[in-house]
Design a protein around this motif. Sequence first.
Motif, PDB file in Angstrom:
ATOM      1  N   HIS A  59       0.810  -1.218   0.000  1.00 36.59           N
ATOM      2  CA  HIS A  59       0.000   0.000   0.000  1.00 36.59           C
ATOM      3  C   HIS A  59       0.849   1.276   0.000  1.00 36.59           C
ATOM      4  CE1 HIS A  59      -3.131  -2.876   1.048  1.00 36.59           C
ATOM      5  NE2 HIS A  59      -3.995  -1.966   0.674  1.00 36.59           N
ATOM      6  N   LEU A  60       2.160   1.159   0.137  1.00 31.20           N
ATOM      7  CA  LEU A  60       3.019   2.344   0.196  1.00 31.20           C
ATOM      8  C   LEU A  60       2.934   3.244  -1.035  1.00 31.20           C
ATOM      9  CD1 LEU A  60       6.255   1.177   2.044  1.00 31.20           C
ATOM     10  CD2 LEU A  60       4.584   2.879   2.798  1.00 31.20           C
ATOM     11  N   PRO A  61       2.719   2.723  -2.238  1.00 32.41           N
ATOM     12  CA  PRO A  61       2.633   3.636  -3.384  1.00 32.41           C
ATOM     13  C   PRO A  61       1.430   4.582  -3.336  1.00 32.41           C
ATOM     14  CG  PRO A  61       3.013   1.376  -4.117  1.00 32.41           C
ATOM     15  CD  PRO A  61       2.715   1.319  -2.647  1.00 32.41           C
ATOM     16  N   PHE A  62       0.493   4.316  -2.449  1.00 31.99           N
ATOM     17  CA  PHE A  62      -0.723   5.121  -2.367  1.00 31.99           C
ATOM     18  C   PHE A  62      -0.676   5.995  -1.121  1.00 31.99           C
ATOM     19  CE2 PHE A  62      -1.602   0.978  -4.238  1.00 31.99           C
ATOM     20  CZ  PHE A  62      -2.000   1.366  -5.506  1.00 31.99           C
ATOM     21  N   GLU A  63      -1.187   7.221  -1.240  1.00 30.10           N
ATOM     22  CA  GLU A  63      -1.249   8.101  -0.071  1.00 30.10           C
ATOM     23  C   GLU A  63      -2.422   7.665   0.788  1.00 30.10           C
ATOM     24  OE1 GLU A  63      -1.359  12.233  -1.110  1.00 30.10           O
ATOM     25  OE2 GLU A  63       0.669  12.186  -1.908  1.00 30.10           O
ATOM     26  N   ILE A  64      -2.101   7.006   1.889  1.00 34.01           N
ATOM     27  CA  ILE A  64      -3.125   6.539   2.822  1.00 34.01           C
ATOM     28  C   ILE A  64      -3.082   7.467   4.039  1.00 34.01           C
ATOM     29  CG2 ILE A  64      -4.043   4.608   4.141  1.00 34.01           C
ATOM     30  CD1 ILE A  64      -3.811   3.972   1.146  1.00 34.01           C
ATOM     31  N   THR A  65      -4.108   8.278   4.166  1.00 28.71           N
ATOM     32  CA  THR A  65      -4.224   9.213   5.282  1.00 28.71           C
ATOM     33  C   THR A  65      -5.159   8.615   6.332  1.00 28.71           C
ATOM     34  OG1 THR A  65      -6.138  10.298   4.297  1.00 28.71           O
ATOM     35  CG2 THR A  65      -3.958  11.190   3.709  1.00 28.71           C
ATOM     36  N   PRO A  66      -5.164   9.150   7.545  1.00 29.60           N
ATOM     37  CA  PRO A  66      -6.134   8.675   8.535  1.00 29.60           C
ATOM     38  C   PRO A  66      -7.579   8.823   8.028  1.00 29.60           C
ATOM     39  CG  PRO A  66      -4.448   9.982   9.618  1.00 29.60           C
ATOM     40  CD  PRO A  66      -4.220  10.117   8.132  1.00 29.60           C
TER      41      PRO A  66
END
Length: 131
Positions: A81-88
């Motif tokens: 999932h690191l390639p995607f910006e995962i915000t809270p």
Amino acid sequence: MSDPRNPQPTTLYEMIGGAGTVRSMVEAFYPKVQSHPLIGPLFPDNIDPVKEKQYLFLTQFFGGPPLYSEQYGHPMMRARHLPFEITPQRADAWLGCMKEALAEIGMEAGLAELVLQRLQGPAYHFVNKEG
């Protein structure tokens, strides 16, 4: 697996009803994800491969057969999932879509809560950017 001397389910996978329920969850979940303005754009137009991987992963994650690992090796979900910006906020949205999906398939409230509690760890573990 259930102990033959004690027919009570022993894994969350068994408690929720196994493969059929996991498949129903995934089928109800992804239309919600795709239409969500915050997380929908992170997913490809052809969602079918994503749905299949999610089915394999959730089966294993909830204590069923290790389908994901058998096909793809160790899940390494944070790295994937690191390639995607995962915000809270995106983690919250993902969990919200899952909550709606569980309600849609008619999962008993107590079991739905267990499923959501189990998914909170990974959902927030994937966060890699502050909102």
